[in-house]
Design a protein around this motif. Structure first.
Motif, PDB file in Angstrom:
ATOM      1  N   GLU A  68       0.953  -0.854   0.350  1.00 48.51           N
ATOM      2  CA  GLU A  68       0.428  -0.305   0.020  1.00 48.51           C
ATOM      3  C   GLU A  68       0.380   1.836  -0.135  1.00 48.51           C
ATOM      4  O   GLU A  68       0.148   1.991  -0.795  1.00 48.51           O
ATOM      5  CB  GLU A  68      -0.851   0.617   0.877  1.00 48.51           C
ATOM      6  CG  GLU A  68      -1.708  -1.022   1.440  1.00 48.51           C
ATOM      7  CD  GLU A  68      -3.235  -0.699   2.805  1.00 48.51           C
ATOM      8  OE1 GLU A  68      -2.734  -1.076   3.499  1.00 48.51           O
ATOM      9  OE2 GLU A  68      -4.277  -2.284   2.100  1.00 48.51           O
ATOM     10  N   SER A  71       1.824   1.721  -3.318  1.00 47.07           N
ATOM     11  CA  SER A  71       0.985   2.568  -3.984  1.00 47.07           C
ATOM     12  C   SER A  71       0.779   1.217  -4.901  1.00 47.07           C
ATOM     13  O   SER A  71      -0.284   1.078  -6.408  1.00 47.07           O
ATOM     14  CB  SER A  71       1.339   4.094  -5.150  1.00 47.07           C
ATOM     15  OG  SER A  71       1.173   4.739  -4.019  1.00 47.07           O
ATOM     16  N   ARG A  72       0.628  -0.274  -4.388  1.00 48.71           N
ATOM     17  CA  ARG A  72       0.599  -1.599  -5.804  1.00 48.71           C
ATOM     18  C   ARG A  72      -0.797  -2.288  -4.717  1.00 48.71           C
ATOM     19  O   ARG A  72       0.031  -2.645  -4.422  1.00 48.71           O
ATOM     20  CB  ARG A  72       1.353  -2.304  -5.266  1.00 48.71           C
ATOM     21  CG  ARG A  72       3.638  -1.990  -6.089  1.00 48.71           C
ATOM     22  CD  ARG A  72       3.071  -1.981  -7.889  1.00 48.71           C
ATOM     23  NE  ARG A  72       2.673  -3.291  -8.275  1.00 48.71           N
ATOM     24  CZ  ARG A  72       3.282  -4.148  -8.872  1.00 48.71           C
ATOM     25  NH1 ARG A  72       4.592  -3.022  -8.926  1.00 48.71           N
ATOM     26  NH2 ARG A  72       2.299  -4.915  -9.247  1.00 48.71           N
ATOM     27  N   GLU A  73      -1.598  -1.364  -5.327  1.00 46.60           N
ATOM     28  CA  GLU A  73      -2.961  -2.130  -4.139  1.00 46.60           C
ATOM     29  C   GLU A  73      -3.232  -3.692  -4.757  1.00 46.60           C
ATOM     30  O   GLU A  73      -3.905  -4.512  -4.559  1.00 46.60           O
ATOM     31  CB  GLU A  73      -4.167  -1.200  -5.144  1.00 46.60           C
ATOM     32  CG  GLU A  73      -5.313  -1.382  -4.381  1.00 46.60           C
ATOM     33  CD  GLU A  73      -5.106  -1.866  -2.513  1.00 46.60           C
ATOM     34  OE1 GLU A  73      -5.681  -2.668  -2.217  1.00 46.60           O
ATOM     35  OE2 GLU A  73      -4.103  -0.724  -2.563  1.00 46.60           O
ATOM     36  N   ASP A  74      -2.602  -3.288  -6.507  1.00 45.00           N
ATOM     37  CA  ASP A  74      -3.351  -5.242  -6.815  1.00 45.00           C
ATOM     38  C   ASP A  74      -2.341  -6.132  -6.152  1.00 45.00           C
ATOM     39  O   ASP A  74      -2.811  -7.163  -5.624  1.00 45.00           O
ATOM     40  CB  ASP A  74      -2.363  -5.272  -8.714  1.00 45.00           C
ATOM     41  CG  ASP A  74      -0.993  -4.964  -8.207  1.00 45.00           C
ATOM     42  OD1 ASP A  74      -0.379  -3.513  -8.178  1.00 45.00           O
ATOM     43  OD2 ASP A  74      -0.447  -5.259  -9.611  1.00 45.00           O
ATOM     44  N   ALA A  76      -1.368  -6.315  -3.005  1.00 42.99           N
ATOM     45  CA  ALA A  76      -1.693  -5.835  -1.319  1.00 42.99           C
ATOM     46  C   ALA A  76      -3.528  -6.639  -1.330  1.00 42.99           C
ATOM     47  O   ALA A  76      -3.449  -7.807  -0.452  1.00 42.99           O
ATOM     48  CB  ALA A  76      -2.209  -4.772  -1.387  1.00 42.99           C
ATOM     49  N   VAL A  77      -4.349  -6.564  -2.735  1.00 38.02           N
ATOM     50  CA  VAL A  77      -5.376  -7.466  -2.596  1.00 38.02           C
ATOM     51  C   VAL A  77      -4.812  -9.040  -2.763  1.00 38.02           C
ATOM     52  O   VAL A  77      -5.875  -9.579  -1.966  1.00 38.02           O
ATOM     53  CB  VAL A  77      -6.701  -7.125  -3.817  1.00 38.02           C
ATOM     54  CG1 VAL A  77      -7.624  -8.590  -4.159  1.00 38.02           C
ATOM     55  CG2 VAL A  77      -6.760  -5.880  -3.955  1.00 38.02           C
ATOM     56  N   ARG A  80      -4.148 -10.104   0.982  1.00 39.42           N
ATOM     57  CA  ARG A  80      -4.657  -9.784   2.374  1.00 39.42           C
ATOM     58  C   ARG A  80      -6.465 -11.211   1.412  1.00 39.42           C
ATOM     59  O   ARG A  80      -6.752 -11.656   2.582  1.00 39.42           O
ATOM     60  CB  ARG A  80      -5.994  -8.704   1.540  1.00 39.42           C
ATOM     61  CG  ARG A  80      -6.044  -7.384   2.059  1.00 39.42           C
ATOM     62  CD  ARG A  80      -6.673  -6.467   2.095  1.00 39.42           C
ATOM     63  NE  ARG A  80      -5.797  -5.284   2.021  1.00 39.42           N
ATOM     64  CZ  ARG A  80      -6.333  -4.278   1.311  1.00 39.42           C
ATOM     65  NH1 ARG A  80      -6.137  -4.350   0.038  1.00 39.42           N
ATOM     66  NH2 ARG A  80      -5.343  -3.310   1.470  1.00 39.42           N
TER      67      ARG A  80
END
Length: 148
Positions: A68, A71-74, A76-77, A80
């Motif tokens: 996060e 800025s690598r939300e892909d 991070a998902v 999770r």
């Protein structure tokens, strides 16, 4: 049925049902367990398996915060989603009141009175609360209890 056996059975079920994501995460868990067993030449019990799974969750939470920040939300998902699969095998987390009750019981059991007894108290609490509580929180509460 041991936790390790349950993971093996769930892996077979995931293979048959085609749940590729779950299968991959379960294989990661079994691999971590097997690695520990080979390294130490022991057969892990459920408490030790829970400790490994708890460590895996911590690692993934750490990764999520780093992804996060970058800025690598892909990514991070993905982490999770892995956390959700691993947490299925962990017991429900205890709340602070239950942890405090366990600390009180351990204090009466060990006769701990001051900061010098923190190690002794944590030695008693760690096997009892493994996988059920964040050991960082337990340590903080123990320090508060023994310094008061």
């Amino acid at each position: 049925m041991t936790l390790k056996q349950q993971l093996t059975d769930d892996m077979k079920t995931a293979m048959k049902s085609g749940a590729k994501h779950d299968l991959g995460v379960i294989r990661l868990m079994l691999s971590a367990i097997k690695q520990k067993e080979v390294d130490e030449r022991i057969e892990l019990d459920d408490a030790q398996v829970l400790a490994i799974l708890d460590k895996m969750v911590k690692q993934r939470r750490d990764s999520v915060s780093q992804f996060e920040a970058a800025s690598r939300e892909d990514l991070a998902v993905i982490e999770r989603d892995e956390i959700l699969v691993i947490e299925r095998y962990l017991p429900a987390k205890l709340d602070e009141a239950a942890i405090s009750a366990a600390i009180d019981a351990a204090v009466s059991e060990t006769g701990a009175t001051g900061p010098a007894d923190i190690g002794k108290l944590m030695g008693v609490l760690k096997p009892k609360l493994a996988g059920q509580a964040d050991m960082g929180l337990v340590s903080k509460l123990v320090k508060q209890r023994l310094s008061a």
